[in-house]
Design a protein around this motif. Sequence first.
Motif, PDB file in Angstrom:
ATOM      1  N   LEU A 117      12.294  14.820  62.400  1.00 46.94           N
ATOM      2  CA  LEU A 117      11.650  13.512  62.562  1.00 46.94           C
ATOM      3  C   LEU A 117      12.650  12.395  62.816  1.00 46.94           C
ATOM      4  O   LEU A 117      12.280  11.349  63.365  1.00 46.94           O
ATOM      5  CB  LEU A 117      10.815  13.186  61.321  1.00 46.94           C
ATOM      6  CG  LEU A 117       9.484  13.933  61.194  1.00 46.94           C
ATOM      7  CD1 LEU A 117       8.757  13.507  59.934  1.00 46.94           C
ATOM      8  CD2 LEU A 117       8.607  13.700  62.414  1.00 46.94           C
ATOM      9  N   HIS A 138       9.246   6.239  66.219  1.00 46.69           N
ATOM     10  CA  HIS A 138       8.007   5.824  65.559  1.00 46.69           C
ATOM     11  C   HIS A 138       6.918   5.482  66.567  1.00 46.69           C
ATOM     12  O   HIS A 138       5.729   5.480  66.206  1.00 46.69           O
ATOM     13  CB  HIS A 138       8.285   4.629  64.654  1.00 46.69           C
ATOM     14  CG  HIS A 138       9.025   4.990  63.398  1.00 46.69           C
ATOM     15  ND1 HIS A 138       8.392   5.218  62.200  1.00 46.69           N
ATOM     16  CD2 HIS A 138      10.357   5.178  63.166  1.00 46.69           C
ATOM     17  CE1 HIS A 138       9.284   5.517  61.268  1.00 46.69           C
ATOM     18  NE2 HIS A 138      10.484   5.490  61.828  1.00 46.69           N
ATOM     19  N   ASP A 152       4.458   8.201  66.665  1.00 44.80           N
ATOM     20  CA  ASP A 152       3.466   8.164  65.587  1.00 44.80           C
ATOM     21  C   ASP A 152       2.284   7.287  65.987  1.00 44.80           C
ATOM     22  O   ASP A 152       1.119   7.651  65.785  1.00 44.80           O
ATOM     23  CB  ASP A 152       4.083   7.606  64.306  1.00 44.80           C
ATOM     24  CG  ASP A 152       5.246   8.430  63.774  1.00 44.80           C
ATOM     25  OD1 ASP A 152       6.036   8.933  64.586  1.00 44.80           O
ATOM     26  OD2 ASP A 152       5.359   8.555  62.541  1.00 44.80           O
ATOM     27  N   PRO A 163      -1.044   8.711  61.495  1.00 41.81           N
ATOM     28  CA  PRO A 163       0.318   8.326  61.908  1.00 41.81           C
ATOM     29  C   PRO A 163       0.302   7.009  62.660  1.00 41.81           C
ATOM     30  O   PRO A 163      -0.623   6.720  63.432  1.00 41.81           O
ATOM     31  CB  PRO A 163       0.747   9.485  62.820  1.00 41.81           C
ATOM     32  CG  PRO A 163      -0.060  10.651  62.351  1.00 41.81           C
ATOM     33  CD  PRO A 163      -1.384  10.080  61.947  1.00 41.81           C
ATOM     34  N   GLY A 164       1.281   6.196  62.415  1.00 40.97           N
ATOM     35  CA  GLY A 164       1.393   4.935  63.125  1.00 40.97           C
ATOM     36  C   GLY A 164       0.783   3.756  62.411  1.00 40.97           C
ATOM     37  O   GLY A 164       0.997   2.616  62.823  1.00 40.97           O
ATOM     38  N   ARG A 191       5.715   8.807  56.647  1.00 47.95           N
ATOM     39  CA  ARG A 191       5.368   9.593  57.829  1.00 47.95           C
ATOM     40  C   ARG A 191       4.798  10.961  57.439  1.00 47.95           C
ATOM     41  O   ARG A 191       5.114  11.997  58.045  1.00 47.95           O
ATOM     42  CB  ARG A 191       6.583   9.769  58.750  1.00 47.95           C
ATOM     43  CG  ARG A 191       7.223   8.464  59.171  1.00 47.95           C
ATOM     44  CD  ARG A 191       8.410   8.674  60.099  1.00 47.95           C
ATOM     45  NE  ARG A 191       7.996   8.988  61.457  1.00 47.95           N
ATOM     46  CZ  ARG A 191       8.870   9.276  62.440  1.00 47.95           C
ATOM     47  NH1 ARG A 191      10.172   9.280  62.194  1.00 47.95           N
ATOM     48  NH2 ARG A 191       8.431   9.560  63.648  1.00 47.95           N
ATOM     49  N   MET A 214       3.131  12.998  60.285  1.00 44.82           N
ATOM     50  CA  MET A 214       4.064  13.652  61.187  1.00 44.82           C
ATOM     51  C   MET A 214       4.793  14.793  60.486  1.00 44.82           C
ATOM     52  O   MET A 214       5.047  15.845  61.076  1.00 44.82           O
ATOM     53  CB  MET A 214       5.071  12.631  61.722  1.00 44.82           C
ATOM     54  CG  MET A 214       4.458  11.544  62.583  1.00 44.82           C
ATOM     55  SD  MET A 214       3.639  12.228  64.053  1.00 44.82           S
ATOM     56  CE  MET A 214       5.035  12.995  64.887  1.00 44.82           C
TER      57      MET A 214
END
Length: 344
Positions: free
Chosen positions: A129, A134, A137, A202-203, A237, A240
């Motif tokens: 990762l 990012h 994500d 994610p994100g 995260r 992910m």
Amino acid sequence: MTASPDRLAARYFDGTSARGREAEVWIDGDRLRIDAGDDTPDAIPMRHVQWPERQRHGARQAHLRDGGALHFGNPLAFDHWARRNGLGESWVVKAQQSWRWTAWATLTLLVLCGVVYAWGLPLGTRAVLAFVPHTFDKELGDLVMRSVQSEGWLQPTELPADQQQRLRAAWAKAARKAGPSVAPIDLHFNKSKMGPNAFALPGGHVVLTDEMVKLVDGHEDMVVGVLAHEAAHVQHRHGMRTLVQATLLGTATSIAFGDFSSLFAAAPALLGQLGYSRDHEREADGEAIALLQANGIPPSVMATMFERLRDHQREAGLPSLPIALGSHPPDEERIARFRDAPAR
């Protein structure tokens, strides 16, 4: 045919016929001599002879470079003959024939698998990762959010606009007071078929269902605790990490178990990933406790929320999965953790 002390009875296959012939073999310096008839080569360089690894109960054989083979009908006699003529075995073969070595090898393998599962894969996931931006994500989270909305899992919220505003303001205030380490989230209120729930993508997308808000009677401190938990998933995260760990774990179990049974190969990966998921939930609970403490909110409010959620699930007749099959720690563990955490 009776063999002399330096010779050994065998059955010789010349590589062209399926019929074997009685023969005698012996070692003469750096050559293996075979006596099975006039047309049989009388001497073969030892470097042209392959001696398969000895099996405890298997037949003894020798493979010749020209395609021929020797089969020895008396394994015990062959073993004595081989030792007498200096045909030593590697330490690997000796270890394979020893139950003690086999037991130690099995134990070592189990310990190694445990170390890789507990520390190796999580560290490998973080390393992977580190090279994933990012922005990925965010793109993945946007894609999943559009999917759950288009599939009808989420409907427009029925919460009053002023209540939504109060809850957003309560969260924003709590996040500011906890410090810059709290991940920014894009909060969505939605009515949902899944009932009282909250989840993070994610994100930064975080969905809080109307049913969850109603379950806690709009209690702002409980909502802050729930959102703190989901923001921790975004911060670390976890989505992910789950994706990468599932890929690595699935690859490892496929290598270990092969393709002879897709269910047998997939079961260890599924159970292993559920274990990682529980670790993620514990990590997110720890972050939620820290945020609540930073705001002077007793973490025990979350214990009350979990008790309500547990009661709702029982009333709805939802099954309680064994810990090995659950993606979250047991309710009792989480309730005790939040109830025992100090207010500050």
